[in-house]
Motif scaffolding. Structure first.
Motif, PDB file in Angstrom:
ATOM      1  N   ARG A 107      -2.310   2.176   6.863  1.00 20.51           N
ATOM      2  CA  ARG A 107      -2.848   1.011   7.565  1.00 20.51           C
ATOM      3  C   ARG A 107      -4.205   1.330   8.172  1.00 20.51           C
ATOM      4  O   ARG A 107      -5.168   0.551   8.018  1.00 20.51           O
ATOM      5  N   LEU A 138      -3.616   4.969  -1.727  1.00 21.75           N
ATOM      6  CA  LEU A 138      -4.939   4.352  -1.797  1.00 21.75           C
ATOM      7  C   LEU A 138      -5.763   5.024  -2.883  1.00 21.75           C
ATOM      8  O   LEU A 138      -5.923   6.249  -2.876  1.00 21.75           O
ATOM      9  N   ASN A 151     -11.769   0.846   6.361  1.00 19.45           N
ATOM     10  CA  ASN A 151     -12.592   0.514   5.185  1.00 19.45           C
ATOM     11  C   ASN A 151     -12.692  -0.992   4.960  1.00 19.45           C
ATOM     12  O   ASN A 151     -13.033  -1.439   3.865  1.00 19.45           O
ATOM     13  N   VAL A 175       0.861  -1.186   0.000  1.00 18.19           N
ATOM     14  CA  VAL A 175       0.000   0.000   0.000  1.00 18.19           C
ATOM     15  C   VAL A 175       0.898   1.237   0.000  1.00 18.19           C
ATOM     16  O   VAL A 175       1.337   1.717   1.043  1.00 18.19           O
ATOM     17  N   HIS A 209      -1.760  -6.489   8.487  1.00 17.62           N
ATOM     18  CA  HIS A 209      -1.089  -5.262   8.054  1.00 17.62           C
ATOM     19  C   HIS A 209       0.262  -5.102   8.743  1.00 17.62           C
ATOM     20  O   HIS A 209       0.390  -5.300   9.950  1.00 17.62           O
ATOM     21  N   CYS A 263      -7.005   1.618   5.602  1.00 20.36           N
ATOM     22  CA  CYS A 263      -7.385   0.290   5.102  1.00 20.36           C
ATOM     23  C   CYS A 263      -8.301  -0.422   6.086  1.00 20.36           C
ATOM     24  O   CYS A 263      -9.364  -0.943   5.705  1.00 20.36           O
ATOM     25  N   ASP A 315       2.231  -1.709   4.391  1.00 19.06           N
ATOM     26  CA  ASP A 315       1.814  -0.309   4.346  1.00 19.06           C
ATOM     27  C   ASP A 315       3.018   0.608   4.547  1.00 19.06           C
ATOM     28  O   ASP A 315       3.848   0.362   5.437  1.00 19.06           O
ATOM     29  N   ALA A 366      -9.182  -8.075  -1.194  1.00 16.33           N
ATOM     30  CA  ALA A 366      -8.802  -8.277   0.206  1.00 16.33           C
ATOM     31  C   ALA A 366      -9.162  -9.670   0.704  1.00 16.33           C
ATOM     32  O   ALA A 366      -8.533 -10.185   1.634  1.00 16.33           O
ATOM     33  N   GLU A 393     -11.085  -3.241  -4.240  1.00 15.25           N
ATOM     34  CA  GLU A 393     -10.128  -3.500  -3.158  1.00 15.25           C
ATOM     35  C   GLU A 393     -10.712  -4.492  -2.147  1.00 15.25           C
ATOM     36  O   GLU A 393      -9.984  -5.362  -1.637  1.00 15.25           O
ATOM     37  N   ARG A 394     -11.989  -4.383  -1.858  1.00 13.79           N
ATOM     38  CA  ARG A 394     -12.609  -5.319  -0.910  1.00 13.79           C
ATOM     39  C   ARG A 394     -12.673  -6.727  -1.477  1.00 13.79           C
ATOM     40  O   ARG A 394     -12.516  -7.710  -0.736  1.00 13.79           O
ATOM     41  N   LEU A 411     -10.462  -3.415   4.780  1.00 16.80           N
ATOM     42  CA  LEU A 411      -9.495  -4.028   3.862  1.00 16.80           C
ATOM     43  C   LEU A 411      -8.442  -4.744   4.698  1.00 16.80           C
ATOM     44  O   LEU A 411      -7.421  -4.184   5.080  1.00 16.80           O
ATOM     45  N   TYR A 442      -0.636  -7.272   3.952  1.00 18.00           N
ATOM     46  CA  TYR A 442      -0.478  -5.926   3.411  1.00 18.00           C
ATOM     47  C   TYR A 442       0.814  -5.335   3.953  1.00 18.00           C
ATOM     48  O   TYR A 442       1.123  -5.483   5.145  1.00 18.00           O
TER      49      TYR A 442
END
Length: 406
Positions: free
Chosen positions: A154, A119, A160, A116, A168, A157, A148, A140, A136-137, A162, A146
């Motif tokens: 982070r 975004l 939201n 990431v 992360h 994400c 970041d 995921a 993205e979802r 993710l 991930y």
């Protein structure tokens, strides 16, 4: 390990430099590395790494949304991954992150990791936000980890939905810290500044950023008149390349202060440009945590940075830099002029920059952290999906003997 990195674009910008540094370190450590990038690329940059790792161009992989080309890119990537059977697929940038992870899932790759850097659903229109957030979802669901570039990335994400918090990992975008801390002026600086040889150096403002609309070069050039009004002999150096070059050139040409602005394109030694500058500036409206910001600090320069998610993790307003309102490029220009007029304040911020702890942005630290994350992903993968013991033994033997191919 066999590792595939997938990028939408291979240009001279932060996420690409981050990715290439990882690729080259992994190749040096004996891993077999394949770099896949899309239609937009810098030929000289591609050539510079082709001797150390395998590089593949996918003409159908583009930055903008294009259902027909996106489907073709998905098919190409899926076939490539099925043929190559990597242990890890590490995607970068928005489009490659979505298409690449879908392809890795289709090809049954055990370790799917997404970096990431930025975004795609932040500070964009409603339709684009909804499309990218939905994509993205979907991706995921089968992303194992991930990576970041900042705490802010982070947090956004997770807010939201993710990935889970434990998926992360914050890994700062590394670079050679000593190279920037110990830099000297460029040779013949008067050629860059448009001044006569032997003439005293005028005050210099540096904007070091890829030429992209989100960096807001045009807006800053339009606001730069207020700096010239207060410091008539100031020079603005615009260093970088990118898709917005024509728009930036046009903004300079129509500016009544065009003689104060020098567009120098890509420079192979950015640390020398930072050394030459009195004040550095970055006015992006959308970023992850740009490492050019850390390069300004590593170079010990006072800087003005438009507020972005995560900026406060490093830049402390009034201590090691100035944080300007995100929506007001004019305020950034005014802050630049204030610093040029106030030598004492500028020196205090420069001292604060030199004292900033940037150890987690070291190149070795970044590469070591990424490899540990890969190992963790593979160790937690279902047994049937892990690399076979025979393959691991073969790879270790090649690494020990210094043989290519692992």
């Amino acid at each position: 390990m066999k590792i595939v990195h997938v990028l939408t674009r291979l240009l001279r910008a932060g996420s690409e430099e981050n990715t290439l540094a990882c690729c080259l370190a992994q190749a040096r450590h004996g891993h077999e590395v394949l770099l896949v990038h899309g239609e937009e690329y810098d030929p000289s940059l591609r050539v510079s790494v082709a001797g150390a790792l395998r590089v593949v161009t996918l003409g159908k992989l583009i930055n903008s949304i294009s259902p027909s080309r996106d489907i073709s890119a998905f098919g190409q990537l899926t076939r490539l991954m099925r043929d190559w059977q990597p242990d890890i697929v590490h995607t970068h940038q928005s489009k490659a992150g979505i298409v690449g992870r879908l392809a890795a899932r289709e090809a049954h790759i055990p370790g799917i990791v997404h970096g990431v850097h930025i975004l795609p659903f932040v500070h964009v229109g409603t339709a684009q936000r909804l499309i990218f957030l939905a994509a993205e979802r979907l991706a995921a669901r089968f992303t194992r980890a991930y990576i970041d570039v900042s705490q802010a990335m982070r947090d956004i994400c997770i807010a939201n939905h993710l990935g889970r918090p434990d998926q992360h990992h914050i890994v700062h975008s590394g670079f050679d810290l000593a190279r920037f801390a110990n830099a000297k002026w460029p040779q013949e600086p008067h050629l860059l500044l448009g001044t006569a040889a032997g003439e005293p150096k005028p005050p210099v403002v540096l904007m070091l950023a890829a030429l992209e609309p989100r960096k807001r070069h045009v807006e800053f050039i339009e606001a730069f008149g207020q700096v010239v009004d207060r410091i008539p002999n100031v020079r603005l150096l615009v260093a970088g390349e990118g898709s917005a070059r024509a728009a930036v050139e046009s903004a300079i040409e129509r500016s009544p202060f065009a003689n104060n602005v020098r567009m120098i394109g890509h420079h192979r030694e950015p640390e020398r440009l930072i050394s030459l500058a009195d004040v550095c500036v970055l006015t992006s409206m959308r970023e992850g945590l740009p490492r050019v910001m850390m390069q300004y600090l590593a170079g010990g320069r006072a800087s003005v940075i438009s507020h972005l998610p995560g900026v406060e993790e490093v830049v402390k307003h009034g201590v090691n830099g100035i944080v300007a309102p995100a929506e007001d490029v004019g305020a950034a220009a005014a802050a630049v002029a204030d610093l040029l007029e106030n030598q004492h304040y500028r020196a205090r911020l420069a001292d604060g920059a030199k004292l900033t702890d940037l150890s987690s942005w070291g190149l070795d630290s970044m590469c070591e952290r990424v490899e540990l994350i890969y190992q963790s992903v593979l160790e937690s993968a279902p047994a049937a999906a892990r690399p076979t013991e025979a393959r691991i033994r073969d790879g270790l033997a090649k690494q020990t003997l210094g043989l290519p191919g692992f």
